[in-house]
Design an enzyme around this catalytic site. Structure first.
Site, PDB file in Angstrom:
ATOM      1  N   GLU A 267       0.808  -1.232   0.000  1.00 28.82           N
ATOM      2  CA  GLU A 267       0.000   0.000   0.000  1.00 28.82           C
ATOM      3  C   GLU A 267       0.830   1.267   0.000  1.00 28.82           C
ATOM      4  O   GLU A 267       0.703   2.091   0.904  1.00 28.82           O
ATOM      5  CB  GLU A 267      -0.824   0.036   1.285  1.00 28.82           C
ATOM      6  CG  GLU A 267      -2.114  -0.642   1.199  1.00 28.82           C
ATOM      7  CD  GLU A 267      -2.780  -0.739   2.557  1.00 28.82           C
ATOM      8  OE1 GLU A 267      -3.717  -1.518   2.648  1.00 28.82           O
ATOM      9  OE2 GLU A 267      -2.366  -0.057   3.509  1.00 28.82           O
ATOM     10  N   PRO A 268       1.675   1.463  -0.974  1.00 27.41           N
ATOM     11  CA  PRO A 268       2.483   2.687  -0.949  1.00 27.41           C
ATOM     12  C   PRO A 268       1.659   3.920  -1.275  1.00 27.41           C
ATOM     13  O   PRO A 268       0.773   3.887  -2.138  1.00 27.41           O
ATOM     14  CB  PRO A 268       3.522   2.440  -2.042  1.00 27.41           C
ATOM     15  CG  PRO A 268       2.855   1.487  -2.979  1.00 27.41           C
ATOM     16  CD  PRO A 268       1.913   0.647  -2.151  1.00 27.41           C
ATOM     17  N   GLY A 269       1.931   4.996  -0.569  1.00 30.10           N
ATOM     18  CA  GLY A 269       1.346   6.292  -0.904  1.00 30.10           C
ATOM     19  C   GLY A 269       2.483   7.193  -1.338  1.00 30.10           C
ATOM     20  O   GLY A 269       2.675   7.501  -2.503  1.00 30.10           O
ATOM     21  N   ARG A 306       3.838  19.813   6.327  1.00 25.90           N
ATOM     22  CA  ARG A 306       4.803  18.828   6.835  1.00 25.90           C
ATOM     23  C   ARG A 306       5.956  19.425   7.657  1.00 25.90           C
ATOM     24  O   ARG A 306       6.288  18.895   8.712  1.00 25.90           O
ATOM     25  CB  ARG A 306       5.345  17.958   5.691  1.00 25.90           C
ATOM     26  CG  ARG A 306       4.241  17.211   4.917  1.00 25.90           C
ATOM     27  CD  ARG A 306       4.798  16.152   3.986  1.00 25.90           C
ATOM     28  NE  ARG A 306       5.357  15.045   4.719  1.00 25.90           N
ATOM     29  CZ  ARG A 306       6.638  14.871   4.943  1.00 25.90           C
ATOM     30  NH1 ARG A 306       7.510  15.714   4.459  1.00 25.90           N
ATOM     31  NH2 ARG A 306       7.045  13.841   5.636  1.00 25.90           N
ATOM     32  N   CYS A 336      -0.084  33.748   9.809  1.00 23.34           N
ATOM     33  CA  CYS A 336       0.188  34.503  11.027  1.00 23.34           C
ATOM     34  C   CYS A 336       0.450  33.612  12.241  1.00 23.34           C
ATOM     35  O   CYS A 336      -0.311  33.615  13.223  1.00 23.34           O
ATOM     36  CB  CYS A 336      -0.963  35.462  11.288  1.00 23.34           C
ATOM     37  SG  CYS A 336      -1.005  36.692   9.989  1.00 23.34           S
TER      38      CYS A 336
HETATM   39  N1  LLP Z   1      -1.659   2.173   4.470  1.00 24.36           N
HETATM   40  C1  LLP Z   1      -2.165   2.700   5.599  1.00 24.36           C
HETATM   41  C2  LLP Z   1      -3.146   1.929   6.369  1.00 24.36           C
HETATM   42  C3  LLP Z   1      -1.764   3.979   6.028  1.00 24.36           C
HETATM   43  O1  LLP Z   1      -2.263   4.494   7.159  1.00 24.36           O
HETATM   44  C4  LLP Z   1      -0.814   4.705   5.266  1.00 24.36           C
HETATM   45  C5  LLP Z   1      -0.377   6.035   5.683  1.00 24.36           C
HETATM   46  C6  LLP Z   1      -0.324   4.119   4.082  1.00 24.36           C
HETATM   47  C7  LLP Z   1      -0.768   2.845   3.722  1.00 24.36           C
HETATM   48  C8  LLP Z   1       0.665   4.818   3.186  1.00 24.36           C
HETATM   49  O2  LLP Z   1       1.845   5.093   3.801  1.00 24.36           O
HETATM   50  P1  LLP Z   1       3.050   5.694   2.926  1.00 24.36           P
HETATM   51  O3  LLP Z   1       3.425   4.653   1.892  1.00 24.36           O
HETATM   52  O4  LLP Z   1       2.583   6.922   2.276  1.00 24.36           O
HETATM   53  O5  LLP Z   1       4.145   5.928   3.885  1.00 24.36           O
HETATM   54  N2  LLP Z   1       1.186  12.761   6.831  1.00 24.36           N
HETATM   55  C9  LLP Z   1       2.393  11.994   7.053  1.00 24.36           C
HETATM   56  C10 LLP Z   1       2.237  10.555   6.614  1.00 24.36           C
HETATM   57  C11 LLP Z   1       1.055   9.857   7.262  1.00 24.36           C
HETATM   58  C12 LLP Z   1       0.820   8.479   6.756  1.00 24.36           C
HETATM   59  C13 LLP Z   1      -0.506   7.948   7.196  1.00 24.36           C
HETATM   60  N3  LLP Z   1      -0.794   6.620   6.745  1.00 24.36           N
HETATM   61  C14 LLP Z   1       3.557  12.669   6.330  1.00 24.36           C
HETATM   62  O6  LLP Z   1       3.343  13.706   5.683  1.00 24.36           O
HETATM   63  O7  LLP Z   1       4.696  12.217   6.418  1.00 24.36           O
END
Ligand code: LLP
Length: 412
Positions: A267-269, A306, A336
């Protein structure tokens, strides 16, 4: 991204020209980079039944979601709104895994109505969903007692984490699922976000594969997201070929030994969208205190939170003057609050060497494709910027900028 005549070009278009034509601040995404990252992942993980669930919380622009779908992505959704956008982007309900947290009965009803596979992450949720949808197929999110991430806020495994069903409760999961006649077809874990040392990912795979023995009807195992990208100079990117090889070998060995047929899901984001995105901003102001030279811009933590939320480092390029004498500056926003500084750590402003900055220069804040726009707000009643897709010297609007009228939505 490339440099021509001391100017920054994104997808073959000058950053200055983009800001002039579409306004500043501006989110810009390079289509080629976006397509390349998912291709890299799919090339390096050679396990035949691979499912890449794009964790769209990183960026829910429907055009970007559609591009990833074209490249074969499935989808990870955490809220009904994400499902709504995913369906608009053309994902089929069976391509979506719903992994909520503290999920309400109404959200479970929404999942049932839309025929989604629910990834259950507490025993109470298991009980509720079993009562609402007896006989349903479900996945189960496990907290494997291990977590990792670039910041404490982004660690989602271990005893301090609110996510998943603790691994020592597997017996209860089996009992309850049996009583509620739920079929566990997927096992899931996600230990955190922004991980650059992926040895822990492989360790967690072992833990989850060990638990998988207990479940006879598994069709897939999803090892979550978390793959990091380098933000700071000197940080090394993931060695994707060796990571892919290790993941493939581990999973293949398991299915062979266990005599099972199963899909491997991830599940990469961040990994898919981060490096494709830039936030362009204009320099409005320069001022000095006895400690710092502040460069004031026309965006802030309302558009990219971030640095303020995690002390995160984002590379900043002076797109109007890429290579000139370097000067030490602090790049700040126009919000502000004193925390509204892009070059900072968790404690406060940190000087950064930038190529000489002049009023009206365009700065490009890099690695803004993940958790940039999707975490933006209207704080200080500033509309959100437009989003632009660039490729081969062409640019197109993929989300119009908000207007002042949008700020009034629902109040009149
Ligand atoms: N799967 C689940 C269940 C998740 O909660 C997340 C991210 C992902 C996959 C994807 O994770 P990734 O591959 O993007 O690392 N706002 C923070 C990151 C929060 C991630 C939340 N969950 C930041 O800007 O670093």
């Amino acid at each position: 991204m490339e440099i021509r005549d001391n100017k920054l070009f994104l997808g073959g278009v000058s950053a200055e020209k983009l800001a002039l034509e579409f306004g500043s601040p501006l989110y810009v995404y390079e289509e080629d980079t976006l397509r390349q990252r998912i291709k890299d992942l799919k090339t390096c993980i050679t396990y035949p039944d691979l499912r890449i669930h794009y964790a769209c919380k990183a960026n829910t622009n429907v055009t970007l979601m559609r591009i990833l779908r074209e490249e074969g992505a499935y989808l990870d959704a955490v809220a009904p709104g994400e499902v709504f956008l995913a369906l608009r982007a053309g994902y089929k309900p069976e391509q979506i895994l719903y992994t909520g947290n503290s999920t309400s009965r109404a959200d479970l009803e929404f999942c049932k109505q839309h025929g989604l596979l629910v990834n259950v992450e507490s025993l109470t949720q298991l009980d509720t969903y079993g009562e609402m949808n007896p006989g349903a197929r479900i996945a189960v999110r496990i907290n494997p007692d291990v977590g990792a991430g670039h910041h404490g806020h982004c660690i989602t495994g271990g005893p301090d984490s609110k996510f998943g069903i603790y691994q020592d409760k597997i017996g209860d999961v089996m009992d309850l699922a049996g009583r509620r006649r739920l079929q566990v077809v997927g096992l899931h874990s996600h230990i955190g976000s922004g991980i650059l040392d992926l040895s822990i990912y492989l360790e967690v795979m072992d833990i989850i594969l060990g638990l998988a023995q207990e479940f006879r009807n598994l069709e897939f195992i999803d090892f979550g997201g978390g793959i990091g990208v380098p933000y700071r100079p000197g940080e090394k990117p993931i060695d994707m070929p060796s990571f892919g090889k290790a993941v493939t070998e581990k999973f293949s060995a398991y299915v062979k030994k266990a005599g099972r047929q199963m899909a491997l899901a991830m599940e990469p984001g961040r990994y898919l969208v981060c490096e494709a995105g830039f936030l362009l901003t204009t320099v409005n102001n320069v001022k000095e205190t006895p400690k710092h030279r502040f460069v004031g811009t026309d965006t802030g933590f309302n558009h990219l939170i971030r640095p303020m939320a995690y002390g995160s480092y984002h590379e900043i390029v002076n797109a109007s003057n890429v290579q000139d004498v370097r000067e030490s500056v602090v790049v700040a926003g126009n919000i502000c609050e004193s925390g509204d500084v892009f070059t900072r750590d968790e404690h406060g402003p940190v000087d950064r060497e930038l190529s000489k900055v002049r009023i009206n220069d365009i700065l490009a804040i890099c690695n803004a494709g993940a958790y940039g726009f999707s975490m933006s707000s209207n704080y200080n009643s500033r509309p959100r910027p437009a989003e632009i897709l660039v490729k081969n010297g062409q640019a197109r609007v993929i989300r119009r900028a908000e207007t002042m009228e949008n700020l009034l939505y629902g109040m009149e």
